[in-house]
Design a protein around this motif. Structure first.
Motif, PDB file in Angstrom:
ATOM      1  N   ASP A 149     -11.619   2.103   9.555  1.00 28.60           N
ATOM      2  CA  ASP A 149     -10.658   3.114   9.109  1.00 28.60           C
ATOM      3  C   ASP A 149      -9.699   3.447  10.240  1.00 28.60           C
ATOM      4  OD1 ASP A 149     -11.762   3.299   6.577  1.00 28.60           O
ATOM      5  OD2 ASP A 149     -13.138   4.916   7.159  1.00 28.60           O
ATOM      6  N   GLY A 150      -8.524   3.905   9.889  1.00 28.96           N
ATOM      7  CA  GLY A 150      -7.540   4.316  10.878  1.00 28.96           C
ATOM      8  C   GLY A 150      -6.134   4.007  10.404  1.00 28.96           C
ATOM      9  N   GLN A 151      -5.204   4.059  11.326  1.00 27.74           N
ATOM     10  CA  GLN A 151      -3.801   3.780  11.044  1.00 27.74           C
ATOM     11  C   GLN A 151      -3.361   2.565  11.843  1.00 27.74           C
ATOM     12  OE1 GLN A 151      -1.730   5.504   8.865  1.00 27.74           O
ATOM     13  NE2 GLN A 151      -3.662   6.421   8.246  1.00 27.74           N
ATOM     14  N   PRO A 152      -2.617   1.638  11.216  1.00 27.44           N
ATOM     15  CA  PRO A 152      -2.159   0.446  11.932  1.00 27.44           C
ATOM     16  C   PRO A 152      -0.998   0.758  12.873  1.00 27.44           C
ATOM     17  CG  PRO A 152      -1.263   0.466   9.724  1.00 27.44           C
ATOM     18  CD  PRO A 152      -2.194   1.646   9.812  1.00 27.44           C
ATOM     19  N   LEU A 153      -0.866  -0.036  13.912  1.00 27.13           N
ATOM     20  CA  LEU A 153       0.278   0.036  14.820  1.00 27.13           C
ATOM     21  C   LEU A 153       1.417  -0.763  14.199  1.00 27.13           C
ATOM     22  CD1 LEU A 153       1.506   0.833  17.549  1.00 27.13           C
ATOM     23  CD2 LEU A 153       0.478  -1.233  18.522  1.00 27.13           C
ATOM     24  N   GLY A 154       2.583  -0.173  14.100  1.00 29.83           N
ATOM     25  CA  GLY A 154       3.745  -0.847  13.541  1.00 29.83           C
ATOM     26  C   GLY A 154       4.718  -1.282  14.623  1.00 29.83           C
ATOM     27  N   TYR A 155       5.668  -2.126  14.228  1.00 31.09           N
ATOM     28  CA  TYR A 155       6.702  -2.607  15.134  1.00 31.09           C
ATOM     29  C   TYR A 155       7.996  -2.735  14.338  1.00 31.09           C
ATOM     30  CZ  TYR A 155       8.572  -5.273  19.094  1.00 31.09           C
ATOM     31  OH  TYR A 155       9.292  -5.684  20.185  1.00 31.09           O
ATOM     32  N   LEU A 156       9.059  -2.101  14.817  1.00 31.07           N
ATOM     33  CA  LEU A 156      10.340  -2.104  14.115  1.00 31.07           C
ATOM     34  C   LEU A 156      11.460  -1.949  15.133  1.00 31.07           C
ATOM     35  CD1 LEU A 156      11.995  -1.956  11.438  1.00 31.07           C
ATOM     36  CD2 LEU A 156      11.648   0.523  11.511  1.00 31.07           C
ATOM     37  N   GLY A 157      12.435  -2.823  15.078  1.00 33.82           N
ATOM     38  CA  GLY A 157      13.607  -2.733  15.942  1.00 33.82           C
ATOM     39  C   GLY A 157      13.298  -2.850  17.422  1.00 33.82           C
ATOM     40  N   GLY A 158      12.258  -3.618  17.751  1.00 36.92           N
ATOM     41  CA  GLY A 158      11.910  -3.820  19.152  1.00 36.92           C
ATOM     42  C   GLY A 158      11.092  -2.699  19.768  1.00 36.92           C
ATOM     43  N   THR A 159      10.606  -1.769  18.935  1.00 39.09           N
ATOM     44  CA  THR A 159       9.775  -0.680  19.440  1.00 39.09           C
ATOM     45  C   THR A 159       8.558  -0.492  18.536  1.00 39.09           C
ATOM     46  OG1 THR A 159      10.958   1.015  18.189  1.00 39.09           O
ATOM     47  CG2 THR A 159      11.771   0.558  20.404  1.00 39.09           C
ATOM     48  N   PHE A 160       7.533   0.117  19.098  1.00 41.29           N
ATOM     49  CA  PHE A 160       6.356   0.432  18.298  1.00 41.29           C
ATOM     50  C   PHE A 160       6.700   1.544  17.327  1.00 41.29           C
ATOM     51  CE2 PHE A 160       4.428  -1.268  22.244  1.00 41.29           C
ATOM     52  CZ  PHE A 160       3.815  -2.372  21.673  1.00 41.29           C
ATOM     53  N   SER A 161       6.011   1.562  16.199  1.00 38.29           N
ATOM     54  CA  SER A 161       6.287   2.568  15.176  1.00 38.29           C
ATOM     55  C   SER A 161       4.988   2.939  14.466  1.00 38.29           C
ATOM     56  CB  SER A 161       7.308   2.038  14.166  1.00 38.29           C
ATOM     57  OG  SER A 161       6.798   0.909  13.483  1.00 38.29           O
ATOM     58  N   ASN A 162       5.069   3.992  13.682  1.00 35.73           N
ATOM     59  CA  ASN A 162       3.960   4.399  12.834  1.00 35.73           C
ATOM     60  C   ASN A 162       4.185   3.845  11.439  1.00 35.73           C
ATOM     61  OD1 ASN A 162       2.668   5.938  14.839  1.00 35.73           O
ATOM     62  ND2 ASN A 162       4.048   7.652  14.439  1.00 35.73           N
ATOM     63  N   VAL A 163       3.107   3.587  10.747  1.00 35.54           N
ATOM     64  CA  VAL A 163       3.171   3.156   9.355  1.00 35.54           C
ATOM     65  C   VAL A 163       2.630   4.319   8.531  1.00 35.54           C
ATOM     66  CG1 VAL A 163       2.330   1.496   7.659  1.00 35.54           C
ATOM     67  CG2 VAL A 163       2.826   0.749  10.001  1.00 35.54           C
ATOM     68  N   THR A 164       3.443   4.822   7.614  1.00 37.39           N
ATOM     69  CA  THR A 164       3.053   5.977   6.816  1.00 37.39           C
ATOM     70  C   THR A 164       2.745   5.553   5.386  1.00 37.39           C
ATOM     71  OG1 THR A 164       4.501   7.372   8.143  1.00 37.39           O
ATOM     72  CG2 THR A 164       3.784   8.266   6.029  1.00 37.39           C
ATOM     73  N   ILE A 165       1.575   5.914   4.929  1.00 42.61           N
ATOM     74  CA  ILE A 165       1.188   5.646   3.544  1.00 42.61           C
ATOM     75  C   ILE A 165       1.844   6.713   2.677  1.00 42.61           C
ATOM     76  CG2 ILE A 165      -0.768   5.496   1.973  1.00 42.61           C
ATOM     77  CD1 ILE A 165      -1.785   3.661   3.977  1.00 42.61           C
ATOM     78  N   ARG A 166       2.404   6.324   1.559  1.00 39.02           N
ATOM     79  CA  ARG A 166       3.163   7.256   0.721  1.00 39.02           C
ATOM     80  C   ARG A 166       2.295   8.066  -0.240  1.00 39.02           C
ATOM     81  NH1 ARG A 166       8.925   4.788  -0.797  1.00 39.02           N
ATOM     82  NH2 ARG A 166       9.696   4.675   1.323  1.00 39.02           N
ATOM     83  N   GLY A 167       1.024   7.778  -0.325  1.00 41.45           N
ATOM     84  CA  GLY A 167       0.129   8.612  -1.113  1.00 41.45           C
ATOM     85  C   GLY A 167      -0.007   8.255  -2.577  1.00 41.45           C
ATOM     86  N   HIS A 168       0.452   7.088  -2.979  1.00 39.03           N
ATOM     87  CA  HIS A 168       0.247   6.691  -4.368  1.00 39.03           C
ATOM     88  C   HIS A 168      -0.743   5.525  -4.411  1.00 39.03           C
ATOM     89  CE1 HIS A 168       2.901   3.282  -3.593  1.00 39.03           C
ATOM     90  NE2 HIS A 168       3.814   4.130  -3.160  1.00 39.03           N
ATOM     91  N   GLU A 169      -1.150   5.194  -5.611  1.00 35.38           N
ATOM     92  CA  GLU A 169      -2.094   4.087  -5.778  1.00 35.38           C
ATOM     93  C   GLU A 169      -1.477   2.783  -5.285  1.00 35.38           C
ATOM     94  OE1 GLU A 169      -5.325   4.173  -6.928  1.00 35.38           O
ATOM     95  OE2 GLU A 169      -5.016   6.326  -6.691  1.00 35.38           O
ATOM     96  N   PRO A 170      -2.290   1.847  -4.791  1.00 37.44           N
ATOM     97  CA  PRO A 170      -1.748   0.544  -4.364  1.00 37.44           C
ATOM     98  C   PRO A 170      -0.966  -0.122  -5.495  1.00 37.44           C
ATOM     99  CG  PRO A 170      -4.036   0.763  -3.709  1.00 37.44           C
ATOM    100  CD  PRO A 170      -3.722   1.939  -4.602  1.00 37.44           C
ATOM    101  N   ILE A 171       0.131  -0.744  -5.136  1.00 37.45           N
ATOM    102  CA  ILE A 171       0.987  -1.429  -6.108  1.00 37.45           C
ATOM    103  C   ILE A 171       0.433  -2.828  -6.340  1.00 37.45           C
ATOM    104  CG2 ILE A 171       3.299  -2.373  -6.518  1.00 37.45           C
ATOM    105  CD1 ILE A 171       4.317  -0.054  -4.709  1.00 37.45           C
ATOM    106  N   GLN A 172       0.248  -3.183  -7.598  1.00 43.88           N
ATOM    107  CA  GLN A 172      -0.199  -4.532  -7.955  1.00 43.88           C
ATOM    108  C   GLN A 172       1.021  -5.437  -8.055  1.00 43.88           C
ATOM    109  OE1 GLN A 172      -3.463  -5.299  -8.050  1.00 43.88           O
ATOM    110  NE2 GLN A 172      -3.787  -3.164  -7.461  1.00 43.88           N
ATOM    111  N   TRP A 173       1.084  -6.460  -7.227  1.00 44.20           N
ATOM    112  CA  TRP A 173       2.249  -7.334  -7.169  1.00 44.20           C
ATOM    113  C   TRP A 173       2.272  -8.363  -8.292  1.00 44.20           C
ATOM    114  CZ3 TRP A 173       6.194  -5.884  -4.407  1.00 44.20           C
ATOM    115  CH2 TRP A 173       5.991  -5.035  -3.321  1.00 44.20           C
ATOM    116  N   PHE A 174       1.160  -8.539  -8.982  1.00 46.96           N
ATOM    117  CA  PHE A 174       1.110  -9.508 -10.067  1.00 46.96           C
ATOM    118  C   PHE A 174       1.236  -8.761 -11.378  1.00 46.96           C
ATOM    119  CE2 PHE A 174      -1.434 -11.104  -6.551  1.00 46.96           C
ATOM    120  CZ  PHE A 174      -0.756 -12.283  -6.296  1.00 46.96           C
ATOM    121  N   PHE A 175       2.359  -8.940 -12.053  1.00 47.44           N
ATOM    122  CA  PHE A 175       2.646  -8.180 -13.273  1.00 47.44           C
ATOM    123  C   PHE A 175       2.201  -8.919 -14.491  1.00 47.44           C
ATOM    124  CE2 PHE A 175       5.790  -7.036 -10.058  1.00 47.44           C
ATOM    125  CZ  PHE A 175       5.539  -5.688  -9.962  1.00 47.44           C
TER     126      PHE A 175
END
Length: 175
Positions: A149-175
C-alpha cells in the motif's frame, strides 16, 4: 476545434524531451546482478505489454552497465518507487556510482536484488530485446509480483510529482 500550428517545430532531441515530458509516468529502478555484482538504474519508460502471458516493456540506456548486465544475465527486477523513495530514484540515476552502498539488499527470484520497501516489484526474465535508437528495448516476462500500500512516485516535465487518485471506481478499458 483547434488545429496544430502550421509552423511546426523541428524535431530535435530537446524538443522531443520537452514534448514527451508532458506525459506523466511513474518512476522505477531496474535491478540485476551479474558475476555477484548488483546493478541498477532509474527508469520512467516502462509499460505493461500483455496480461496473458504477463509481459512488460522497459527502455534501458545503451552502453550503461546495468543495461549490459540485464542483457547478459537475462533476468531483472522492476522496482516501482513510492512517493517516499525520491532519494532512491536520484541515487540510481547517478552514472558510475555504487548505487547499493549502504542499502540493505534483499535478493529475489534468480538472485536479483530488490529495492527495500518498493511500492511494488516485478521479477522478470528477458523474453526478447532489441536496439531502438539510443536505447535497448527489453520485453520481460513477469514471474513474480509483490505489492504494498502507498502512493506511487510520479514524474512529469523533468521533475518528480505526486499521483492523485480521483476517488472513483477503476475505469474498465474494455467496453
Amino acid at each position: 476545434m483547434t488545429t496544430p500550428s502550421s509552423a511546426a517545430t523541428v524535431v530535435d532531441s530537446m524538443t522531443m524531451r520537452r514534448a514527451m515530458g508532458r506525459f506523466a509516468t511513474g518512476v522505477a529502478v531496474i535491478t540485476t546482478s551479474a558475476g555477484g555484482v548488483p546493478h541498477g538504474m532509474t527508469v520512467n519508460s516502462l509499460t505493461s505489454v500483455s496480461l496473458e502471458p504477463p509481459l512488460l516493456l522497459v527502455c534501458l540506456t545503451t552502453g550503461a552497465r546495468t543495461t549490459d548486465a540485464v542483457t547478459a544475465t537475462g533476468r531483472f527486477a522492476v522496482n516501482i518507487l513510492s512517493v517516499r523513495q525520491e532519494h532512491l530514484a536520484l541515487r540510481f540515476a547517478k552514472r558510475g556510482a555504487d548505487h547499493f552502498a549502504g542499502l540493505d539488499i534483499v535478493y529475489g527470484r534468480h538472485q536479483v536484488p530488490i529495492i527495500p520497501d518498493a511500492f511494488a516489484h516485478l521479477q522478470c526474465t528477458i523474453e526478447r530485446h532489441f536496439v531502438a535508437g539510443d536505447h535497448i528495448v527489453v520485453i520481460g516476462e513477469v514471474h513474480e509480483i509483490w505489492e504494498r500500500d502507498g502512493q506511487p512516485l510520479g514524474y512529469l516535465g523533468g521533475t518528480f510529482s505526486n499521483v492523485t487518485i480521483r476517488g472513483h471506481e477503476p475505469i474498465q478499458w474494455f467496453f
